[in-house]
Write a protein that holds these residues in place. Structure first.
Motif, PDB file in Angstrom:
ATOM      1  N   ILE B   8       0.843  -1.205   0.000  1.00  9.59           N
ATOM      2  CA  ILE B   8       0.000   0.000   0.000  1.00  9.59           C
ATOM      3  C   ILE B   8       0.873   1.248   0.000  1.00  9.59           C
ATOM      4  N   LYS B   9       1.924   1.223   0.835  1.00  7.33           N
ATOM      5  CA  LYS B   9       2.849   2.373   0.884  1.00  7.33           C
ATOM      6  C   LYS B   9       3.493   2.619  -0.470  1.00  7.33           C
ATOM      7  N   VAL B  22      -6.010   1.584  -5.009  1.00 11.00           N
ATOM      8  CA  VAL B  22      -5.082   0.448  -5.031  1.00 11.00           C
ATOM      9  C   VAL B  22      -5.377  -0.398  -6.273  1.00 11.00           C
ATOM     10  N   ASP B  23      -5.550   0.308  -7.398  1.00 12.03           N
ATOM     11  CA  ASP B  23      -5.917  -0.392  -8.634  1.00 12.03           C
ATOM     12  C   ASP B  23      -4.738  -1.112  -9.277  1.00 12.03           C
ATOM     13  N   PHE B  25      -2.847  -3.366  -7.686  1.00 14.25           N
ATOM     14  CA  PHE B  25      -2.668  -4.735  -7.162  1.00 14.25           C
ATOM     15  C   PHE B  25      -3.914  -5.372  -6.587  1.00 14.25           C
ATOM     16  N   LEU B  26      -5.036  -4.612  -6.528  1.00 15.29           N
ATOM     17  CA  LEU B  26      -6.228  -5.192  -5.897  1.00 15.29           C
ATOM     18  C   LEU B  26      -7.536  -4.979  -6.657  1.00 15.29           C
ATOM     19  N   THR B  27      -7.834  -3.748  -7.060  1.00 13.29           N
ATOM     20  CA  THR B  27      -9.184  -3.468  -7.558  1.00 13.29           C
ATOM     21  C   THR B  27      -9.325  -3.443  -9.079  1.00 13.29           C
ATOM     22  N   HIS B  28      -8.213  -3.512  -9.805  1.00 17.83           N
ATOM     23  CA  HIS B  28      -8.302  -3.515 -11.279  1.00 17.83           C
ATOM     24  C   HIS B  28      -7.216  -4.439 -11.833  1.00 17.83           C
ATOM     25  N   GLN B  29      -5.961  -4.104 -11.578  1.00 12.89           N
ATOM     26  CA  GLN B  29      -4.885  -5.080 -11.756  1.00 12.89           C
ATOM     27  C   GLN B  29      -4.736  -5.813 -10.417  1.00 12.89           C
ATOM     28  N   VAL B  30      -4.531  -7.132 -10.486  1.00 13.34           N
ATOM     29  CA  VAL B  30      -4.520  -7.957  -9.279  1.00 13.34           C
ATOM     30  C   VAL B  30      -3.196  -8.712  -9.203  1.00 13.34           C
ATOM     31  N   PHE B 126     -12.581  -3.701   0.821  1.00 12.92           N
ATOM     32  CA  PHE B 126     -12.516  -2.511   1.674  1.00 12.92           C
ATOM     33  C   PHE B 126     -13.594  -2.533   2.750  1.00 12.92           C
ATOM     34  N   LEU B 127     -13.262  -1.957   3.903  1.00 16.20           N
ATOM     35  CA  LEU B 127     -14.280  -1.644   4.908  1.00 16.20           C
ATOM     36  C   LEU B 127     -14.158  -0.151   5.184  1.00 16.20           C
ATOM     37  N   ALA B 128     -15.176   0.598   4.767  1.00 15.30           N
ATOM     38  CA  ALA B 128     -15.164   2.052   4.968  1.00 15.30           C
ATOM     39  C   ALA B 128     -16.429   2.437   5.734  1.00 15.30           C
ATOM     40  N   ASN B 129     -17.531   2.655   4.994  1.00 16.28           N
ATOM     41  CA  ASN B 129     -18.798   2.965   5.652  1.00 16.28           C
ATOM     42  C   ASN B 129     -19.592   1.721   6.026  1.00 16.28           C
ATOM     43  N   GLY B 130     -19.127   0.569   5.574  1.00 19.24           N
ATOM     44  CA  GLY B 130     -19.750  -0.688   5.991  1.00 19.24           C
ATOM     45  C   GLY B 130     -20.977  -1.086   5.193  1.00 19.24           C
ATOM     46  N   GLN B 131     -21.201  -0.389   4.079  1.00 21.10           N
ATOM     47  CA  GLN B 131     -22.412  -0.687   3.289  1.00 21.10           C
ATOM     48  C   GLN B 131     -22.372  -2.093   2.683  1.00 21.10           C
ATOM     49  N   ALA B 132     -21.278  -2.425   2.010  1.00 22.43           N
ATOM     50  CA  ALA B 132     -21.194  -3.746   1.370  1.00 22.43           C
ATOM     51  C   ALA B 132     -21.186  -4.839   2.437  1.00 22.43           C
TER      52      ALA B 132
END
Lengths: 193, 193
Positions: B8-9, B22-23, B25-30, B126-132
């Motif tokens: 992440i850094k 973080v596209d 390594f996680l959300t688009h390219q993995v 991700f955990l942000a607002n907790g909706q998902a």
């Protein structure tokens, strides 16, 4: 791939003339051990092709693609669907028509993740009419990357997808090839791997 | 998880006050090797919890979830998003509001893949607002299944998601916890695993 054919026979459900539902191990519920075995099979076939990236499309392409990438130790990039026509010069886009959902999805990959230095294995769950495959190959070509081949989990031989892919010079490797549905049962053609 | 924090850094990009991209390594390219390491970490934490299914949501939850399922040798089921309000009694549904996209997605899982016999690990990126997370936990509860916990790749501590999850009695295990963004840099809180 024998293990995959057995699983299709056991758990696949034939709906109507053309649809095979494999939501118990591929498109909704996912069997990770089977995905890992499929990923290794793709990696064996393409081990000398100099693959630098695996490219797929959300959502049900992601699981087989990420295990192919894992076996090849390269990154996987999945094209994102979006109905908004946000023109962003950072994106490479293509339109993909879905026969099963009767909608056109605008799919895109960020330019920064595909360049002319890449050699790409495109992986998807199904090859039927070739719409998703064509869209992904268009994106890879627009990026100037080399296409090593198209790795497919389940091909429906009686639909025109493979012909379209081969006409544009793309090597197709399908782990299961369905020749026909007879009385609600699957008849297989010889698989590529 | 040190390896994830380092990544992440190195590759994360802070956008504005609240967004971490973080596209790469996680959300688009993995990065499949990182996904495999994360999956093993989740599996270690929950190895004695009797997990029978991993549940996630398309699209960017799929890669970490399928590797957690792989390490636990159980199936993974991903909730599907759909804007159509097709009421199908075979589906268990919930509404999930996306702050980043400002849309409400109707998400669903087939009843046949979640039952009262299941003990579930929910995994998301991700955990942000907790909706998902809330939507997925609702679905698992509606199925009558037991919730062993919520496995999160990146938690944003300064948003209310974790509090919401813990208030409903759910154990949260985050592999990276972001305390704050200071001058465009990420400051970490202590991770759970």
């Amino acid at each position: 791939m024998k293990e995959l054919e057995e699983r299709i026979k056991q758990d696949g459900r034939v709906l109507g003339e053309e649809v095979l539902k494999v939501d118990s191990f591929l498109t909704h519920q996912v069997d990770p051990d089977l995905m890992a075995a499929m990923g290794q099979r793709f990696a064996e076939v393409f081990k000398d092709a100099g693959i630098t990236k695996v490219v797929s499309i959300e959502a049900s392409g992601i699981a087989p693609a990420v295990f192919a990438a894992y076996a090849l130790h390269v990154p996987m990039v999945f094209a994102r669907k979006s109905k908004s026509i946000t023109m962003d010069e950072e994106l490479i886009t293509s339109d993909v028509f879905s026969f099963t959902k009767q909608v056109t999805n605008h799919v895109s990959i960020s330019k920064k993740f595909l360049t002319s230095a890449d050699t790409v294995l495109v992986v998807d769950d199904f090859l039927a009419n070739g719409q998703a495959g064509s869209g992904l190959l268009d994106i890879v070509e627009k990026a100037g990357a080399k296409i090593a081949g198209l790795g497919i989990v389940i091909e429906k031989v009686f639909q025109p997808g493979r012909k379209l892919m081969e006409e544009r010079g793309t090597k197709v490797v399908s782990l299961a090839r369905i020749a026909d549905f007879v009385d609600g049962k699957v008849e297989f053609a010889e698989a590529d791997a």
